[in-house]
Design an enzyme around this catalytic site. Structure first.
Site, PDB file in Angstrom:
ATOM      1  N   PRO A 140       0.822  -1.208   0.000  1.00  0.00           N
ATOM      2  CG  PRO A 140      -0.552  -1.442   1.846  1.00  0.00           C
ATOM      3  CD  PRO A 140       0.680  -1.975   1.215  1.00  0.00           C
ATOM      4  CD  GLU A 141       4.345   2.280  -3.527  1.00  0.00           C
ATOM      5  OE1 GLU A 141       4.557   3.356  -4.103  1.00  0.00           O
ATOM      6  OE2 GLU A 141       4.854   1.216  -3.879  1.00  0.00           O
ATOM      7  CE  LYS A 181       4.933   4.813   1.086  1.00  0.00           C
ATOM      8  NZ  LYS A 181       6.147   4.005   1.289  1.00  0.00           N
ATOM      9  CG  HIS A 192      -2.457 -12.933  10.311  1.00  0.00           C
ATOM     10  ND1 HIS A 192      -1.513 -13.297  11.246  1.00  0.00           N
ATOM     11  CD2 HIS A 192      -2.318 -13.808   9.286  1.00  0.00           C
ATOM     12  CE1 HIS A 192      -0.821 -14.331  10.791  1.00  0.00           C
ATOM     13  NE2 HIS A 192      -1.299 -14.656   9.616  1.00  0.00           N
ATOM     14  NE  ARG A 197       4.221 -10.544   4.195  1.00  0.00           N
ATOM     15  CZ  ARG A 197       4.701 -10.675   2.988  1.00  0.00           C
ATOM     16  NH1 ARG A 197       5.674  -9.896   2.605  1.00  0.00           N
ATOM     17  NH2 ARG A 197       4.212 -11.552   2.166  1.00  0.00           N
ATOM     18  NE  ARG A 256      17.207  15.653   2.832  1.00  0.00           N
ATOM     19  CZ  ARG A 256      16.422  15.029   3.686  1.00  0.00           C
ATOM     20  NH1 ARG A 256      15.306  15.580   4.107  1.00  0.00           N
ATOM     21  NH2 ARG A 256      16.763  13.848   4.157  1.00  0.00           N
ATOM     22  NE  ARG A 313      12.327  -0.488   0.661  1.00  0.00           N
ATOM     23  CZ  ARG A 313      12.985  -0.923   1.731  1.00  0.00           C
ATOM     24  NH1 ARG A 313      13.916  -1.826   1.621  1.00  0.00           N
ATOM     25  NH2 ARG A 313      12.701  -0.425   2.912  1.00  0.00           N
TER      26      ARG A 313
END
Length: 288
Positions: free
Chosen positions: A2-3, A64, A99, A119, A159, A268
């Site tokens: 999920p983003e 998110k 869960h 998770r 940045r 990643r």
DNA sequence: CGGTACGCCTGAAGGC
DNA sequence: TGCCTTCAGGCGTACC
């Protein structure tokens, strides 16, 4: 995973069910999904902190994170990797029985809201007020869709570091994860290792435009369901069928047909097209 | 400041 | 078939 698009689609799909509804019971099966400064070491929380008692007035999102807002309480929800938030009739379950960490029951409604997260990278953060929520979100990066494009460009220009690393950094821009970082970099034809400072403003503006277009399109298709993602009704998204690079390492580039490269960037798994997204400098090549 | 590694956690997928 | 290993990843933290 999920983003931003998945959380935004989830927010919209939850709206009709929860706005105006009042929680009359909260069942917490696993207390360790409760997080934040207002949860003590034993994770004992007043039911009101978990929305009990007051009608839900709003659902908001930053990056998110989803916030369920009631009069006297706010509950922030992060889905992590495998989190799910589903409205279901207990007599006709949508989700597997395992869960299920928190379940909310409502007045005058049969269906229940279930937070499930195999998770457990996700969690719930209770806050006492909207002001605390505003403060929490003010400390994060600007939301990739709610902020103006020029603000996103400015955040990136402020940045240093590799461009993919910055896109993934939630304190720079909030909402972008691995899928949409790779997809937007391919769309803008930028190599993920490109030093951000090496990108002229017009190329950053291109990237921001590509990112926002992709995020909007993904929301329209109900997000990307790679494995666990579901909306409030249990439906899967449709954007994964249109992924150009994510999950396609070794497959032919949709633009030039050369095999897509795979490597690790910013810790990643990263997929890009070596032909369409040229390496920024002669040396720093990642493996293919 | 930026980069890197690790731990958390489960289930899918691959190897033998 | 079944067991074992590897991998996926958001994010906080430690450390260079």
């Amino acid at each position: 995973m999920p983003e931003l698009p998945e959380v935004e689609h989830l927010r919209r799909s939850l709206l009709p069910g929860v706005i105006g509804s009042t929680v009359v019971a909260v069942e917490v099966a696993r207390r360790d999904v409760l997080r934040g400064p207002y949860v003590d070491a034993r994770a004992t929380v007043r039911p009101s902190a978990l929305l009990h008692g007051c009608p839900i007035t709003a659902l908001e999102r930053h990056g998110k994170e989803l916030a369920i807002v009631a009069e006297k309480a706010v509950l922030c929800i992060h889905l992590g990797m495998s989190g799910q938030l589903v409205l279901e009739d207990p007599s006709r379950p949508i989700l597997p029985p395992t869960h299920r960490h928190v379940t909310w029951s409502f007045r005058d409604r049969l269906d229940r809201l279930v937070f499930r997260d195999p998770r457990r990278f996700g969690g719930l953060t209770p806050l006492p007020s909207r002001e605390q929520l505003a403060g929490r979100w003010a400390d994060r990066g600007v939301d990739a869709l709610l902020a103006r494009p020029a603000e996103l460009v400015a955040a990136l220009r402020a940045r240093s570091g590799g461009i993919k690393s910055l896109l993934l950094n939630q304190s720079v821009i909030a909402g972008v994860g691995n899928i949409y970082a790779d997809e937007s970099l391919f769309s803008a034809r930028i190599h993920p290792l490109t030093p951000t400072r090496a990108l002229p403003p017009d190329r950053l503006a291109n990237l921001v435009r590509a990112l926002r277009t992709i995020l909007r399109r993904a929301i329209g298709l109900g997000g990307s369901s790679v494995r666990d993602y579901r909306d409030a009704c249990g439906a899967t998204g449709g954007f994964q069928a249109t992924h150009t690079v994510y999950g396609r390492g070794g497959a032919p580039c949709r633009a030039c047909r050369s095999p897509l490269a795979t490597g690790t960037v910013a810790g990643r798994t990263t997929v890009w097209c070596a032909a369409c997204q040229p390496i920024p400098r002669a040396d720093s090549a990642a493996d293919s």
